[in-house]
Write a protein that holds these residues in place. Structure first.
Motif, PDB file in Angstrom:
ATOM      1  N   LYS A 142     -35.453  10.262  50.756  1.00  0.00           N
ATOM      2  CA  LYS A 142     -34.992   9.630  51.993  1.00  0.00           C
ATOM      3  C   LYS A 142     -33.781   8.731  51.715  1.00  0.00           C
ATOM      4  O   LYS A 142     -32.764   8.801  52.412  1.00  0.00           O
ATOM      5  CB  LYS A 142     -36.119   8.806  52.621  1.00  0.00           C
ATOM      6  CG  LYS A 142     -35.654   7.965  53.806  1.00  0.00           C
ATOM      7  CD  LYS A 142     -36.631   6.852  54.137  1.00  0.00           C
ATOM      8  CE  LYS A 142     -35.971   5.821  55.042  1.00  0.00           C
ATOM      9  NZ  LYS A 142     -36.814   4.652  55.301  1.00  0.00           N
ATOM     10  N   VAL A 143     -33.896   7.903  50.691  1.00  0.00           N
ATOM     11  CA  VAL A 143     -32.795   6.987  50.357  1.00  0.00           C
ATOM     12  C   VAL A 143     -31.539   7.792  49.992  1.00  0.00           C
ATOM     13  O   VAL A 143     -30.420   7.458  50.415  1.00  0.00           O
ATOM     14  CB  VAL A 143     -33.204   6.050  49.209  1.00  0.00           C
ATOM     15  CG1 VAL A 143     -32.023   5.223  48.719  1.00  0.00           C
ATOM     16  CG2 VAL A 143     -34.327   5.123  49.661  1.00  0.00           C
ATOM     17  N   LYS A 144     -31.736   8.854  49.229  1.00  0.00           N
ATOM     18  CA  LYS A 144     -30.580   9.673  48.835  1.00  0.00           C
ATOM     19  C   LYS A 144     -29.949  10.341  50.052  1.00  0.00           C
ATOM     20  O   LYS A 144     -28.722  10.458  50.149  1.00  0.00           O
ATOM     21  CB  LYS A 144     -31.021  10.723  47.808  1.00  0.00           C
ATOM     22  CG  LYS A 144     -31.468  10.091  46.493  1.00  0.00           C
ATOM     23  CD  LYS A 144     -31.808  11.115  45.440  1.00  0.00           C
ATOM     24  CE  LYS A 144     -32.118  10.390  44.117  1.00  0.00           C
ATOM     25  NZ  LYS A 144     -32.249  11.286  42.994  1.00  0.00           N
ATOM     26  N   GLY A 148     -40.439  -2.732  56.782  1.00  0.00           N
ATOM     27  CA  GLY A 148     -40.368  -2.372  55.359  1.00  0.00           C
ATOM     28  C   GLY A 148     -39.612  -1.066  55.146  1.00  0.00           C
ATOM     29  O   GLY A 148     -38.710  -0.979  54.304  1.00  0.00           O
ATOM     30  N   TYR A 149     -39.984  -0.062  55.919  1.00  0.00           N
ATOM     31  CA  TYR A 149     -39.272   1.216  55.815  1.00  0.00           C
ATOM     32  C   TYR A 149     -37.784   1.042  56.142  1.00  0.00           C
ATOM     33  O   TYR A 149     -36.911   1.635  55.502  1.00  0.00           O
ATOM     34  CB  TYR A 149     -39.846   2.238  56.793  1.00  0.00           C
ATOM     35  CG  TYR A 149     -41.138   2.888  56.391  1.00  0.00           C
ATOM     36  CD1 TYR A 149     -41.249   3.631  55.220  1.00  0.00           C
ATOM     37  CD2 TYR A 149     -42.260   2.797  57.204  1.00  0.00           C
ATOM     38  CE1 TYR A 149     -42.442   4.251  54.872  1.00  0.00           C
ATOM     39  CE2 TYR A 149     -43.466   3.415  56.866  1.00  0.00           C
ATOM     40  CZ  TYR A 149     -43.538   4.140  55.694  1.00  0.00           C
ATOM     41  OH  TYR A 149     -44.715   4.760  55.352  1.00  0.00           O
ATOM     42  N   HIS A 150     -37.525   0.237  57.165  1.00  0.00           N
ATOM     43  CA  HIS A 150     -36.135   0.101  57.601  1.00  0.00           C
ATOM     44  C   HIS A 150     -35.317  -0.703  56.589  1.00  0.00           C
ATOM     45  O   HIS A 150     -34.120  -0.477  56.428  1.00  0.00           O
ATOM     46  CB  HIS A 150     -36.097  -0.537  58.990  1.00  0.00           C
ATOM     47  CG  HIS A 150     -34.927  -0.077  59.803  1.00  0.00           C
ATOM     48  ND1 HIS A 150     -34.511   1.238  59.847  1.00  0.00           N
ATOM     49  CD2 HIS A 150     -34.063  -0.763  60.600  1.00  0.00           C
ATOM     50  CE1 HIS A 150     -33.456   1.336  60.618  1.00  0.00           C
ATOM     51  NE2 HIS A 150     -33.145   0.141  61.091  1.00  0.00           N
ATOM     52  N   ARG A 151     -35.992  -1.630  55.925  1.00  0.00           N
ATOM     53  CA  ARG A 151     -35.300  -2.409  54.886  1.00  0.00           C
ATOM     54  C   ARG A 151     -35.005  -1.522  53.683  1.00  0.00           C
ATOM     55  O   ARG A 151     -34.011  -1.704  52.983  1.00  0.00           O
ATOM     56  CB  ARG A 151     -36.131  -3.660  54.542  1.00  0.00           C
ATOM     57  CG  ARG A 151     -36.079  -4.660  55.694  1.00  0.00           C
ATOM     58  CD  ARG A 151     -37.072  -5.802  55.657  1.00  0.00           C
ATOM     59  NE  ARG A 151     -37.059  -6.442  56.973  1.00  0.00           N
ATOM     60  CZ  ARG A 151     -37.862  -7.410  57.365  1.00  0.00           C
ATOM     61  NH1 ARG A 151     -38.790  -7.874  56.546  1.00  0.00           N
ATOM     62  NH2 ARG A 151     -37.769  -7.915  58.586  1.00  0.00           N
ATOM     63  N   GLN A 152     -35.869  -0.565  53.424  1.00  0.00           N
ATOM     64  CA  GLN A 152     -35.585   0.454  52.408  1.00  0.00           C
ATOM     65  C   GLN A 152     -34.358   1.279  52.831  1.00  0.00           C
ATOM     66  O   GLN A 152     -33.465   1.554  52.023  1.00  0.00           O
ATOM     67  CB  GLN A 152     -36.790   1.397  52.266  1.00  0.00           C
ATOM     68  CG  GLN A 152     -36.530   2.649  51.440  1.00  0.00           C
ATOM     69  CD  GLN A 152     -37.369   3.849  51.907  1.00  0.00           C
ATOM     70  OE1 GLN A 152     -37.763   3.940  53.070  1.00  0.00           O
ATOM     71  NE2 GLN A 152     -37.646   4.757  50.988  1.00  0.00           N
ATOM     72  N   SER A 153     -34.318   1.654  54.103  1.00  0.00           N
ATOM     73  CA  SER A 153     -33.226   2.510  54.592  1.00  0.00           C
ATOM     74  C   SER A 153     -31.854   1.932  54.239  1.00  0.00           C
ATOM     75  O   SER A 153     -30.922   2.663  53.878  1.00  0.00           O
ATOM     76  CB  SER A 153     -33.313   2.669  56.117  1.00  0.00           C
ATOM     77  OG  SER A 153     -34.444   3.423  56.474  1.00  0.00           O
ATOM     78  N   TYR A 154     -31.749   0.605  54.358  1.00  0.00           N
ATOM     79  CA  TYR A 154     -30.449  -0.029  54.120  1.00  0.00           C
ATOM     80  C   TYR A 154     -29.983   0.108  52.677  1.00  0.00           C
ATOM     81  O   TYR A 154     -28.799  -0.032  52.384  1.00  0.00           O
ATOM     82  CB  TYR A 154     -30.516  -1.511  54.522  1.00  0.00           C
ATOM     83  CG  TYR A 154     -30.378  -1.743  56.010  1.00  0.00           C
ATOM     84  CD1 TYR A 154     -31.164  -1.036  56.912  1.00  0.00           C
ATOM     85  CD2 TYR A 154     -29.479  -2.659  56.521  1.00  0.00           C
ATOM     86  CE1 TYR A 154     -31.046  -1.237  58.269  1.00  0.00           C
ATOM     87  CE2 TYR A 154     -29.355  -2.871  57.887  1.00  0.00           C
ATOM     88  CZ  TYR A 154     -30.138  -2.157  58.750  1.00  0.00           C
ATOM     89  OH  TYR A 154     -30.019  -2.357  60.099  1.00  0.00           O
ATOM     90  N   GLY A 155     -30.944   0.387  51.780  1.00  0.00           N
ATOM     91  CA  GLY A 155     -30.560   0.653  50.389  1.00  0.00           C
ATOM     92  C   GLY A 155     -29.968   2.036  50.205  1.00  0.00           C
ATOM     93  O   GLY A 155     -29.574   2.409  49.093  1.00  0.00           O
ATOM     94  N   GLY A 156     -29.887   2.801  51.284  1.00  0.00           N
ATOM     95  CA  GLY A 156     -29.252   4.115  51.245  1.00  0.00           C
ATOM     96  C   GLY A 156     -28.011   4.165  52.116  1.00  0.00           C
ATOM     97  O   GLY A 156     -26.887   4.368  51.648  1.00  0.00           O
ATOM     98  N   CYS A 157     -28.194   3.900  53.426  1.00  0.00           N
ATOM     99  CA  CYS A 157     -27.081   4.102  54.370  1.00  0.00           C
ATOM    100  C   CYS A 157     -25.905   3.168  54.086  1.00  0.00           C
ATOM    101  O   CYS A 157     -24.744   3.595  54.098  1.00  0.00           O
ATOM    102  CB  CYS A 157     -27.564   3.949  55.802  1.00  0.00           C
ATOM    103  SG  CYS A 157     -28.152   2.297  56.245  1.00  0.00           S
TER     104      CYS A 157
END
Lengths: 104, 486
Positions: free
Chosen positions: B85-87, B289-298
């Motif tokens: 997902k992050v990638k 939490g999921y959305h905070r992870q997302s920012y480590g990708g987008c």
């Protein structure tokens, strides 16, 4: 009653896992009136397995480990099978669960 | 799966909506020049899934049907899924240079999936089965769904039930035999105009007396009761000008809007929480939490674009070999890759939920987002430093194209003669939009406040810090407690 204990690697444990297992064994004796024997390797007469994890990641929860003839339960001091709960409730759940443990 | 073209056409097929922009009702949002870049951006999530060279990351096997689906509608089945997902988000961020909006739905579906399961386990409700049926349709139709959380909040020192106006938080105003009626609004809704459906969640932990605010539901985005007010962005009306050069990012952009639920009816089969206040916090924490992870990708993907722009403008300016320029670009890369490391780390340390899907490590996801509230600003500062003052003082493209003065603009805008004045002009406009123009809404302010403002992460970091365990480590090391090992 003999159960299998599988600890996680303990890299960032948020509590004392060994002490927690001792609490479970004591609770078992108090509630069921018999000693809980702990095995750290597979054996013939194991009734249930406990994966004792130091944090919520629960990294030892892998199929290759769970491939035994008995049910496994994944615990931390604040969760039982990934459901969040307090420590006392975890201990009670574990005692109830391993009491019902039956070899497949 | 839908193609990008089918996605764009599907938006045309929605019923007429009440969308307002610059004080006027928008009859055709799909072709509106201020809205279309955000639609293109979301369409990229479909386009890349069409292409074989991206399918390993962009698609997944459905846990519900076994069908191949777009990863944006996927329930994470492993830590590998979380990492992918992050990638994927980094990839789409690279390809658009902007916020592509579709991650909020993916994050909401994974949060609602596990939370409804746990509500049902406790209360014997059937929200999870309802949500499963909804999700099967979501996957099959390959919807873009707006994960809809942030209420207007009014006086922040008061809980929802104590507000002077009860509508400042979305709440249930009527329960009927066939469903519920809700009223209120949600702010900052990323991509909501580009969505087929809206999945509404509570915005905060709630106490027992706030049962009417503990509501999670889905409605079609073209429900006639909904009113949308499009958010302004810095320099947004440049998109109305004849030339696209001054826009900077010429095809892609982000989008936020307010949505008003004006007595919206929701049938029971689309209600996934109704009064279970004790689970509002869990849903918020997991979605966040999921959305905070997302920012480590987008944002890392966007950062890649900005770093590329900074490196390019250094060449155009003829300063690429200067040691301090090289060092600044190294610093930008270091900051950007640190964000990526956090995104990957919170994914690798993910765990299974009782419902079976995987949740990121909450502590690491919050650390990730906390860094995102800072590093893009520093990356942007360095980009402006390297670009030079011209990034903010350059003549308009109309001047460059003017028969009278265009030749002056081109003569004096040249840098290294290997590059044209127009290349330099375009690269500077890209840096401008990403650091202070329309794209900065997504790259900077969204990095600050999206998925929760900095203090929201610090609260979670404090909660998960387990200082007692750390104190026990210290007590043993310094001899207060016994060391039984050696």
């Amino acid at each position: 009653m003999k159960i299998r204990i599988k600890y996680c690697g303990g890299c960032n444990s948020g509590y004392d896992r060994v002490k927690f297992v001792k609490l479970i064994a004591k609770a078992y004796k108090d509630m069921k009136g018999e000693d809980l024997s702990l095995a750290y390797f597979d054996a013939e007469d194991i009734a249930a397995g406990l994966m004792v994890c130091g944090c919520s990641v629960c990294c030892p929860d892998r199929e290759d480990i769970k491939d035994g003839l008995y049910p496994w339960y994944v615990i931390t001091n604040s969760s039982f099978n990934y459901f969040s709960m307090d420590e006392a409730e975890v201990i009670k759940k574990v005692v109830d669960a391993i009491s019902k443990g039956e070899r497949r | 799966m839908m193609t990008a073209q089918e996605y764009i056409e599907s938006l045309r097929n929605l019923r007429p909506r009440k969308i307002y922009l610059l004080g006027e009702k928008v009859e055709n949002p799909v072709d509106h020049p201020m809205i279309r870049p955000s639609i293109n951006c979301c369409a990229m999530t479909y386009k890349l899934a069409e292409l074989p060279e991206y399918q390993d990351i962009m698609t997944a096997k459905s846990a519900l049907t076994g069908n191949t689906i777009n990863r944006f509608v996927h329930l994470h089945q492993s830590t590998e899924d979380l990492i992918k997902k992050v990638k994927m988000l980094r990839l789409v961020g690279q390809m658009t240079g902007a916020c592509f909006q579709r991650c909020v739905g993916m994050d909401a579906l994974n949060a609602v999936w596990s939370t409804t399961y746990e509500i049902d386990q406790k209360y014997g409700t059937n929200y999870h089965e309802r949500f499963k049926q909804y999700l099967i349709e979501w996957e099959e139709k390959d919807w873009t769904v707006d994960g809809c959380m942030t209420d207007p909040k009014g006086n922040r020192s008061l809980p929802p039930s104590k507000q002077a106006d009860p509508d400042l938080y979305v709440h249930i105003v009527e329960k009927r035999s066939d469903g519920i009626v809700v009223r209120g609004a949600k702010m900052h809704q990323t991509g909501i105009i580009n969505s087929h459906e809206i999945l509404v969640m509570p915005t905060m932990s709630l106490s027992l007396e706030e049962a009417d605010y503990a509501v999670c539901f889905a409605v079609p985005s073209d429900d006639p009761s909904l009113i949308y007010i499009y958010g302004r962005q810095s320099c947004d009306t440049r998109k109305l000008e004849k030339t696209t050069v001054d826009v900077g990012n010429i095809k892609y952009g982000g989008q936020e809007a307010i949505v008003i639920f004006n007595d919206t009816f929701v049938p029971w089969e689309r209600v996934f929480m109704c009064g279970e206040t004790d689970f509002a916090g869990m849903l918020v924490e997991r979605f966040a939490g999921y959305h905070r992870q997302s920012y480590g990708g987008c944002k890392v993907g966007n950062g890649d674009v900005l770093i590329g722009a900074a490196a390019a403008i250094a060449e155009y300016n003829g300063v690429a070999k200067a040691s301090h320029i090289k060092d600044k670009i190294i610093e930008m890369v270091h900051l950007n890759e640190t964000l990526y490391s956090c995104g990957i780390a919170c994914s690798a340390e993910g765990r299974k939920t009782p419902a079976g899907n995987y949740l990121i490590d909450i502590m690491l996801a919050n650390v990730c987002k906390q860094n995102v509230t800072r590093y893009p600003y520093e990356i942007a500062r360095l980009a402006q430093d390297i670009a030079g003052g011209i990034v903010a003082t350059m003549p308009s493209d109309a001047d460059f194209k003017s028969p009278e003065i265009g030749h002056w603009c081109n003569k004096f805008m040249i840098g290294d003669a290997k590059y044209s004045a127009e290349e330099r002009q375009r690269m500077l406009r890209l840096i401008e939009t990403m650091t202070m123009g329309a794209i900065a809404v997504g790259y900077l302010t969204e990095s600050m406040h999206g998925a929760g403002s900095p203090q929201a992460q610090r609260i979670l970091i404090q909660r998960y810090a387990n200082l007692e365990a750390k104190k026990a480590l210290a007590r043993r090391i310094c001899g207060i407690d016994e060391d039984n090992l050696l």
